[in-house]
Design an enzyme around this catalytic site. Sequence first.
Site, PDB file in Angstrom:
ATOM      1  N   GLY A 151      31.306  79.355 128.928  1.00 22.25           N
ATOM      2  CA  GLY A 151      30.846  80.632 128.372  1.00 22.25           C
ATOM      3  C   GLY A 151      29.328  80.713 128.419  1.00 22.25           C
ATOM      4  N   ARG A 152      28.762  81.421 127.437  1.00 25.77           N
ATOM      5  CA  ARG A 152      27.309  81.709 127.463  1.00 25.77           C
ATOM      6  C   ARG A 152      26.437  80.449 127.406  1.00 25.77           C
ATOM      7  NH1 ARG A 152      29.189  85.952 124.208  1.00 25.77           N
ATOM      8  NH2 ARG A 152      28.418  88.011 124.784  1.00 25.77           N
ATOM      9  N   ILE A 153      26.751  79.547 126.469  1.00 26.52           N
ATOM     10  CA  ILE A 153      25.872  78.377 126.250  1.00 26.52           C
ATOM     11  C   ILE A 153      25.866  77.444 127.471  1.00 26.52           C
ATOM     12  CG2 ILE A 153      25.545  76.293 124.838  1.00 26.52           C
ATOM     13  CD1 ILE A 153      26.492  78.096 122.420  1.00 26.52           C
ATOM     14  N   THR A 231      28.423  69.820 121.215  1.00 23.11           N
ATOM     15  CA  THR A 231      27.703  70.763 120.344  1.00 23.11           C
ATOM     16  C   THR A 231      28.604  71.951 120.015  1.00 23.11           C
ATOM     17  OG1 THR A 231      26.811  71.864 122.307  1.00 23.11           O
ATOM     18  CG2 THR A 231      25.376  70.236 121.230  1.00 23.11           C
ATOM     19  N   ARG A 233      32.538  72.291 118.553  1.00 23.28           N
ATOM     20  CA  ARG A 233      33.174  72.166 117.248  1.00 23.28           C
ATOM     21  C   ARG A 233      33.772  70.772 117.146  1.00 23.28           C
ATOM     22  NH1 ARG A 233      30.504  75.537 115.690  1.00 23.28           N
ATOM     23  NH2 ARG A 233      30.956  77.548 114.760  1.00 23.28           N
ATOM     24  N   GLU A 262      31.782  69.256 107.768  1.00 21.91           N
ATOM     25  CA  GLU A 262      30.324  69.425 107.717  1.00 21.91           C
ATOM     26  C   GLU A 262      29.814  68.293 106.832  1.00 21.91           C
ATOM     27  OE1 GLU A 262      28.460  71.639 109.414  1.00 21.91           O
ATOM     28  OE2 GLU A 262      30.210  72.588 110.324  1.00 21.91           O
ATOM     29  N   HIS A 281      24.808  69.508 112.609  1.00 25.89           N
ATOM     30  CA  HIS A 281      25.106  70.887 113.020  1.00 25.89           C
ATOM     31  C   HIS A 281      23.798  71.690 113.079  1.00 25.89           C
ATOM     32  CE1 HIS A 281      28.408  74.179 113.122  1.00 25.89           C
ATOM     33  NE2 HIS A 281      27.414  74.432 113.956  1.00 25.89           N
ATOM     34  N   ALA A 282      22.923  71.204 113.911  1.00 30.18           N
ATOM     35  CA  ALA A 282      21.554  71.725 113.970  1.00 30.18           C
ATOM     36  C   ALA A 282      21.270  72.468 115.268  1.00 30.18           C
ATOM     37  CB  ALA A 282      20.579  70.549 113.847  1.00 30.18           C
ATOM     38  N   ALA A 283      22.240  72.455 116.200  1.00 30.66           N
ATOM     39  CA  ALA A 283      21.944  72.961 117.546  1.00 30.66           C
ATOM     40  C   ALA A 283      21.513  74.422 117.554  1.00 30.66           C
ATOM     41  CB  ALA A 283      23.163  72.769 118.448  1.00 30.66           C
TER      42      ALA A 283
END
Length: 327
Positions: A151-153, A231, A233, A262, A281-283
Amino acid sequence: VKVVVTEHIFTDLNITEEVLAPTGAKLVFVPDPTPAVVLSHAKDADALLVCWTPIGREIISGLERCRAIVRFGIGVNNIDMASATSAGIIVANVPDYCIDEVSDHALTLLLCAARKVIPMDKSVRSGTWDVRLFSPVFRFRGKRAGLVGFGRIPRCLARKLKALGIEVVAFDPYVKPEDAAEAGVSLIGLEELLRTSDYVSIHAPATPETRHIINEATLRMMKPTAILVNTARGDLVDQVALARALKEGVIAAAALDVLWDEGISPDDPLLACDNLILTPHAAFYSEESSAELQRKGAEQARMALEGKLPVYALNKEIAERWLKRWA
Ligand SMILES: NC(=O)c1ccc[n+]([C@@H]2O[C@H](COP(=O)([O-])OP(=O)(O)OC[C@H]3O[C@@H](n4cnc5c(N)ncnc54)[C@H](O)[C@@H]3O)[C@@H](O)[C@H]2O)c1
């Protein structure tokens, strides 16, 4: 007009307040994101702004006049889409606020893992100056990266990887080969990708189909020199199998920005793996992406409150019915 915010990751909600001001909406914060407490505040809400809080059937069925549930983020796996759709509630996300950040973060994790930056730093600080302790390190140019999901990333990441001379392939059953070819990437099967890639980076959403797509069997397909980056889930990777694989040298290293939860318990076997990098979960995060996320998320709610279909509406199949009711 009432907009309920379950929780958020911003330092303040000034942008949200500014965007929603023309609607006269009152922002209400939920003190505790358990279903009963969320519902007690959200029952008569006109829109919900959510981040991580699970918005399941129990909550959705109690919403009396909610027009839209907006996720401050991309992944909507914490929102029960089927229940929202059958309740006539539009679900929207912000799909495009952090494409550069997440692809940069995936690349950073890969570069740090491959160049062994973190153990080198640790070693220097403890008084040892000796590059020989870190062999082997391999050249990037000429290696292959396999992207799971295209997809986009990952499309953005592919351009950055190519700049390093890395060949990029991808597995995505829902992308047309010609679209991938336009990005200079060949689509291949998952097994071939795992067997032939030097780096595997995960970018598919969490769905029943992708749950534990990286597991004991698929880890064993990977090269012993391979590096895994996630990065996307946490649910896509079997963490127990990964900890074992890292310990036994089934793959060389991994870097995870997302985990099953988390947070991580202090006795989690992953924490004992020196060949693993963890980030919290900082990306998605940069100052710029946070401001964009907040503005675009609040704009989705404003559109819904103004009777316009939010541009990032996901369950568009109810658009006609929704517009008839609220326009
Ligand atoms: N770590 C972070 O901070 C962070 C931030 C933003 C997004 N994300 C996550 O990154 C991931 C990718 O985001 P994106 O913006 O590129 O998503 P996107 O919606 O643009 O693309 C998702 C792609 O996954 C593909 N896909 C669906 N099921 C698949 C399967 N079974 N196997 C392989 N591919 C499959 C789809 O066809 C689609 O092309 C998502 O999981 C998202 O939640 C993480």
